[in-house]
Design an enzyme around this catalytic site. Structure first.
Site, PDB file in Angstrom:
ATOM      1  N   CYS A  46      60.047  28.388  10.794  1.00 16.83           N
ATOM      2  CA  CYS A  46      61.456  28.756  10.599  1.00 16.83           C
ATOM      3  C   CYS A  46      61.674  30.234  10.926  1.00 16.83           C
ATOM      4  O   CYS A  46      62.678  30.598  11.545  1.00 16.83           O
ATOM      5  CB  CYS A  46      61.887  28.491   9.164  1.00 16.83           C
ATOM      6  SG  CYS A  46      61.837  26.764   8.677  1.00 16.83           S
ATOM      7  N   CYS A  94      58.515  28.928   5.272  1.00 22.04           N
ATOM      8  CA  CYS A  94      58.208  28.200   6.516  1.00 22.04           C
ATOM      9  C   CYS A  94      57.991  29.180   7.670  1.00 22.04           C
ATOM     10  O   CYS A  94      58.929  29.850   8.111  1.00 22.04           O
ATOM     11  CB  CYS A  94      59.367  27.244   6.827  1.00 22.04           C
ATOM     12  SG  CYS A  94      59.305  26.502   8.467  1.00 22.04           S
TER      13      CYS A  94
END
Length: 105
Positions: free
Chosen positions: A36, A33
């Protein structure tokens, strides 16, 4: 000590329980991600600022699918807040983290 990386469900429950009356902020993330990864420095800064009164944990959703499902995490990053061994809040917004820490601390 840095942000604790959860290794399994037993570790997850133990860390929340050991936090006692302190607020617990749990970052659910995935290594794949991009967002993230971008949010991680902000979380580390918050950890450094509040480490005496807030416990920060991180859960890799790919390593801990059972925890992810139990916490109803459907997207990453997601931040779950615990206080006194009870879930008190959740957000997917990095911008709201400081506000939510102040609210629940």
């Amino acid at each position: 000590m840095g942000i604790h990386h959860i290794i399994n469900e037993a570790d997850y429950r133990a860390q929340i329980l050991q936090a006692g009356r302190n607020l617990v902020v749990i970052r659910f993330f995935a290594t794949w991600c991009g967002h993230c990864t971008m949010v991680k420095p902000a979380i580390e800064n918050l950890h450094n600022e509040f480490k005496s009164s807030v416990v920060f944990l991180e859960v890799d959703i790919d390593e801990n699918g059972d925890i992810t499902r139990q916490e109803y995490v459907v997207g990453v990053p997601t931040f779950v807040f615990y206080k006194n061994n009870a879930r008190v809040d959740v957000t997917t917004s990095e911008a709201k983290l400081r506000e939510m820490i102040a609210k629940h601390k």
